[in-house]
Design an enzyme around this catalytic site. Structure first.
Site, PDB file in Angstrom:
ATOM      1  N   ARG A  25       0.554  -0.897  -0.238  1.00  0.00           N
ATOM      2  CA  ARG A  25       0.090   0.005   0.271  1.00  0.00           C
ATOM      3  C   ARG A  25       0.753   1.179  -0.082  1.00  0.00           C
ATOM      4  O   ARG A  25       2.437   0.976   0.680  1.00  0.00           O
ATOM      5  CB  ARG A  25      -0.462  -0.064   1.369  1.00  0.00           C
ATOM      6  CG  ARG A  25      -0.304   0.151   2.741  1.00  0.00           C
ATOM      7  CD  ARG A  25       0.246   1.172   3.043  1.00  0.00           C
ATOM      8  NE  ARG A  25       0.608   1.112   4.291  1.00  0.00           N
ATOM      9  CZ  ARG A  25       1.656   1.820   4.741  1.00  0.00           C
ATOM     10  NH1 ARG A  25       2.812   1.901   2.979  1.00  0.00           N
ATOM     11  NH2 ARG A  25       2.791   1.356   5.812  1.00  0.00           N
ATOM     12  N   HIS A  32       1.774   7.409  11.286  1.00  0.00           N
ATOM     13  CA  HIS A  32       1.931   7.206  12.935  1.00  0.00           C
ATOM     14  C   HIS A  32       0.862   7.628  13.916  1.00  0.00           C
ATOM     15  O   HIS A  32       1.196   8.379  14.557  1.00  0.00           O
ATOM     16  CB  HIS A  32       3.644   7.692  13.165  1.00  0.00           C
ATOM     17  CG  HIS A  32       4.843   7.123  12.227  1.00  0.00           C
ATOM     18  ND1 HIS A  32       4.904   6.183  13.023  1.00  0.00           N
ATOM     19  CD2 HIS A  32       5.390   7.379  11.556  1.00  0.00           C
ATOM     20  CE1 HIS A  32       6.374   5.788  12.792  1.00  0.00           C
ATOM     21  NE2 HIS A  32       6.080   6.777  11.986  1.00  0.00           N
ATOM     22  N   GLY A 136       8.596   0.764   2.334  1.00  0.00           N
ATOM     23  CA  GLY A 136       7.148   2.146   3.004  1.00  0.00           C
ATOM     24  C   GLY A 136       6.248   1.840   2.211  1.00  0.00           C
ATOM     25  O   GLY A 136       5.323   2.431   3.003  1.00  0.00           O
ATOM     26  N   SER A 138       4.894  -1.716   3.425  1.00  0.00           N
ATOM     27  CA  SER A 138       4.551  -2.484   3.773  1.00  0.00           C
ATOM     28  C   SER A 138       4.909  -4.059   3.337  1.00  0.00           C
ATOM     29  O   SER A 138       3.391  -5.500   2.308  1.00  0.00           O
ATOM     30  CB  SER A 138       3.184  -2.233   3.693  1.00  0.00           C
ATOM     31  OG  SER A 138       2.167  -2.795   4.754  1.00  0.00           O
ATOM     32  N   SER A 139       5.726  -4.215   2.982  1.00  0.00           N
ATOM     33  CA  SER A 139       6.015  -5.584   2.193  1.00  0.00           C
ATOM     34  C   SER A 139       5.936  -6.598   3.638  1.00  0.00           C
ATOM     35  O   SER A 139       4.696  -7.539   2.713  1.00  0.00           O
ATOM     36  CB  SER A 139       7.526  -5.648   2.120  1.00  0.00           C
ATOM     37  OG  SER A 139       8.364  -5.242   3.038  1.00  0.00           O
ATOM     38  N   ASP A 183      -1.885  -1.210   7.375  1.00  0.00           N
ATOM     39  CA  ASP A 183      -1.287  -1.955   6.248  1.00  0.00           C
ATOM     40  C   ASP A 183      -1.665  -2.981   6.146  1.00  0.00           C
ATOM     41  O   ASP A 183      -1.737  -3.499   4.850  1.00  0.00           O
ATOM     42  CB  ASP A 183       0.041  -2.170   6.811  1.00  0.00           C
ATOM     43  CG  ASP A 183       0.946  -1.060   7.135  1.00  0.00           C
ATOM     44  OD1 ASP A 183       0.470  -0.130   6.686  1.00  0.00           O
ATOM     45  OD2 ASP A 183       2.266  -1.307   8.037  1.00  0.00           O
ATOM     46  N   SER A 225      14.549   0.624   4.876  1.00  0.00           N
ATOM     47  CA  SER A 225      14.231   0.613   6.235  1.00  0.00           C
ATOM     48  C   SER A 225      13.596  -0.315   7.448  1.00  0.00           C
ATOM     49  O   SER A 225      12.958  -0.782   7.244  1.00  0.00           O
ATOM     50  CB  SER A 225      12.232   2.054   6.354  1.00  0.00           C
ATOM     51  OG  SER A 225      12.130   1.784   7.709  1.00  0.00           O
TER      52      SER A 225
HETATM   53  C1  GLA Z   1       3.871   0.834   9.552  1.00  0.00           C
HETATM   54  C2  GLA Z   1       2.769   0.536  10.366  1.00  0.00           C
HETATM   55  C3  GLA Z   1       2.042   1.018  10.438  1.00  0.00           C
HETATM   56  C4  GLA Z   1       1.927   2.676  10.192  1.00  0.00           C
HETATM   57  C5  GLA Z   1       3.239   2.716   9.628  1.00  0.00           C
HETATM   58  C6  GLA Z   1       3.176   4.673  10.159  1.00  0.00           C
HETATM   59  O1  GLA Z   1       3.662   0.832   8.259  1.00  0.00           O
HETATM   60  O2  GLA Z   1       2.779  -0.753   9.844  1.00  0.00           O
HETATM   61  O3  GLA Z   1       0.824   0.709  11.012  1.00  0.00           O
HETATM   62  O4  GLA Z   1       1.654   2.726  11.600  1.00  0.00           O
HETATM   63  O5  GLA Z   1       4.069   2.083  10.097  1.00  0.00           O
HETATM   64  O6  GLA Z   1       2.124   5.352   9.407  1.00  0.00           O
END
Ligand code: GLA
Length: 473
Positions: A25, A32, A136, A138-139, A183, A225
Site C-alpha cells: 500500500r 503514525h 515503506g 508494507s511488504s 497496512d 528501513s
Molecule cells: C507502519 C505500520 C503502520 C503505521 C505506519 C506509520 O507501516 O505498520 O501500522 O503505523 O508505519 O503510519
C-alpha cells in the site's frame, strides 16, 4: 508476475492446492496515527505478495512448515514448527517470521473466538514478493496477510475481510513491531479505483474518491528501513512516547496517576478531556525531553509497570537519545489526525467535478507537505534521503510530497497533475536516481520500479488454485 506456481511444483514435486495474493500500500496521509486510534488514508498498490501452499504428504515434512521463496538466493528456505503455539524467533529476523506470524494468527483468532480449530499439520509453502522490502510500501503486512489467507484457505476456514484485517494486525506484532492496523487493513480491504479511510476499533474502511486530474507518484529513497530490526529505538519508541504522553496529559488534566495509567492507552483517549478543558498539548507538556526519572516521578510507577516489559528496549534507547520527546510526538499525532479528515472531505467533495480545481489540488498538496514537515520535525521519522527526495519533488513541480509508511527511509509519495506525470518522473530520474545509477547503488534496469505512478488497486484474494497456478475464480 503472478503466483509462483512453477517454482512450487519444481520444489515440492506437485502443484499447490491453495493460495493467496495480498498487495502492498501507499499511505496518502495519516502517518503514525493508527496505533493512537486515529483514521488513516491509504490505497492498495499494484505490487503484491503471493503465498502458495499444499498440505505436506505423509513422511518427513508431515509435522513442519517448509517455507520456501521464489527468490531463494535472497530469502533462503526455512523450516518452522507446525505447532501454532511455537514462538516466533524475533531475534533471528528471518523473512519467514512474517509467514509464521500469519500462520499463528489464524489459530489464535479461532481460539479467541471460541471456534473449533483444525488439527495442525505440515505445509509446503512457496512465497513470491513483489513489494520491495523496507521500502515503506508494507511488504511485511502483504506477506502476513497473504500467509494468513492462504493458511485459512488450505484448512477450509472462512473468514471475512474485516476479521482478517483485525487478526493480522494483532499477529504481526509477534515479529516485534508494535504496529497499528493500517497496512493489514488496506491490504485486505483495498478496492480498484478507490482510496480508503481506515478507522479502528473495530477496523472499518470507507471509500475516498481521489480527485480527477491528479496522480500519485511513488519514489524510493533507496534507504532500506528495517522496521523490525530497528524497532526499539524507532517505531516502538514512538509508540511508547505516545502512550506516556497520553497518560501524562491525563494526569496533568487531573486524573490520579494510577487511574490514568489504567484507563488511558492512546492519545485519542485524552482528546475529549483536553478539548473540554480548553487546553493544548503545549500548555501541559514541556518542550525539553523528559528524563526517565521525571516520567516515573509523574507516573508514580515504573514505565515497565505502566507500559509492559516489551517496551524495555525502547526505554533504554530513549536514555541513549537523551529522553522522551512527549510534547512533540503528541502534537504530531493530533495535528496529523485532523489533516486526514480534512483531506478525505476535500477529496470526496471534489469527486463530482470532471477535473478537480487547481485550488483543490493545491490544498491537498499543502496538507501533504504539512504532514511531511510534522513527520520530519515533530516525529523525527524522516531521513536525509527522504528530505532530499521530497524537496526535489516539490522543486520539480509536485503539488505536495511526503514520506509514506513508517519512514526512516523507504518511499515518498508526491501529488502531481495527471498531464505532468511523464516529464515529472523523467525529471526525478535525472535529478535523484541517475547519480545513484552512476555510483552503482542502483541498477539502470530497476529505474522503473523505484519511481512510478499508481492508482488504487484491489485488495487481497485467496482460495483454491488451478493446476495452471492461478486462483480459481
Ligand atoms: C507502519 C505500520 C503502520 C503505521 C505506519 C506509520 O507501516 O505498520 O501500522 O503505523 O508505519 O503510519
Amino acid at each position: 508476475m503472478g503466483a509462483p506456481g512453477a517454482e512450487f511444483a519444481a520444489r515440492f514435486g506437485a502443484p499447490a492446492t491453495h493460495g493467496a495474493r495480498a498487495p502492498g500500500r501507499v499511505n496518502l496521509i495519516g502517518e503514525h496515527v493508527d496505533y493512537e486510534g486515529y483514521a488513516v488514508l491509504p490505497m492498495a498498490v499494484a505490487l503484491e505478495t503471493w503465498v502458495c501452499v499444499r498440505r505436506a504428504p505423509a513422511g518427513a515434512e508431515a509435522g513442519v512448515l517448509v517455507v520456501a521463496n521464489a527468490d531463494g538466493a535472497q530469502y533462503p528456505e526455512v523450516e518452522l514448527p507446525a505447532d501454532p503455539g511455537a514462538r516466533v524467533d524475533r531475534e533471528r529476523h528471518s523473512w519467514a517470521n512474517y509467514f509464521q506470524a500469519g500462520y499463528k494468527g489464524v489459530f489464535e483468532h479461532l481460539r479467541r473466538e471460541g471456534r473449533p480449530a483444525p488439527e495442525p499439520y505440515g505445509l509446503q509453502v512457496m512465497v513470491r514478493g513483489r513489494v520491495p522490502a523496507g521500502s515503506g510500501l508494507s511488504s511485511s503486512s502483504a506477506l502476513v496477510v497473504a500467509s494468513a489467507a492462504a493458511v485459512a484457505a488450505v484448512h477450509g476456514l472462512e473468514f471475512s475481510r474485516q476479521e482478517i484485517a483485525e487478526f493480522t494486525r494483532v499477529c504481526e506484532q509477534h515479529v516485534g513491531t508494535m504496529s497499528g492496523g493500517m497496512d493489514q487493513a488496506i491490504s485486505v480491504m483495498g478496492e480498484q479505483g478507490l482510496a480508503k479511510l481506515i478507522e479502528f476499533g473495530p477496523v472499518r474502511a470507507s471509500d475516498v474518491i481521489l480527485p480527477p486530474g491528479c496522480a500519485f507518484v511513488i519514489a524510493n529513497s533507496l534507504t532500506v528501513s528495517k522496521k523490525a530490526e530497528t524497532a526499539a529505538g524507532r517505531y516502538n519508541l514512538r509508540v511508547l512516547e505516545c502512550r506516556l504522553a497520553a497518560v501524562l496529559l491525563a494526569i496533568a488534566l487531573g486524573t490520579p496517576p494510577e487511574e490514568a495509567a489504567a484507563s488511558v492507552q492512546v492519545l485519542k483517549d485524552v482528546e475529549a478531556a483536553l478539548g473540554a478543558a480548553g487546553k493544548r498539548v503545549g500548555d501541559l507538556l514541556h518542550d525539553a525531553p523528559y528524563s526517565l526519572v521525571e516520567v516515573e516521578g509523574l507516573l508514580g510507577a515504573s514505565i515497565e509497570a505502566v507500559a509492559g516489559a516489551d517496551f524495555l528496549p525502547s526505554v533504554r534507547a530513549a536514555a541513549e537519545f537523551g529522553g522522551f520527546k512527549l510534547r512533540q510526538r503528541a502534537e504530531h499525532v493530533y495535528s496529523e489526525a485532523q489533516r486526514v479528515l480534512r483531506f478525505r472531505d476535500l477529496c470526496n467533495s471534489s469527486a463530482s467535478s470532471s477535473a478537480a480545481s487547481g485550488e483543490t489540488l493545491a490544498a491537498l498538496g499543502k496538507m501533504m507537505d504539512e504532514s511531511h514537515a510534522s513527520c520530519s520535525v515533530q516525529y523525527e521519522c524522516s531521513s536525509p534521503e527522504l528530505e532530499e527526495l521530497t524537496g526535489l519533488a516539490r522543486e520539480l513541480g509536485a503539488l505536495g510530497a511526503r514520506l509514506t509508511g513508517a519512514g526512516w527511509g523507504g518511499c515518498m509519495v508526491a501529488l502531481v497533475k495527471e498531464g505532468d506525470v511523464g516529464p515529472y518522473i523523467q525529471a526525478l530520474k535525472d535529478r535523484f536516481f541517475q547519480k545513484r545509477v552512476a555510483s552503482g547503488e542502483l541498477d539502470a534496469s530497476d529505474l522503473d520500479s523505484v519511481v512510478f505512478a499508481t492508482g488504487p488497486c484491489p485488495g487481497a484474494s485467496w482460495g483454491r488454485m488451478t493446476t495452471a497456478g492461478a486462483l480459481e475464480s
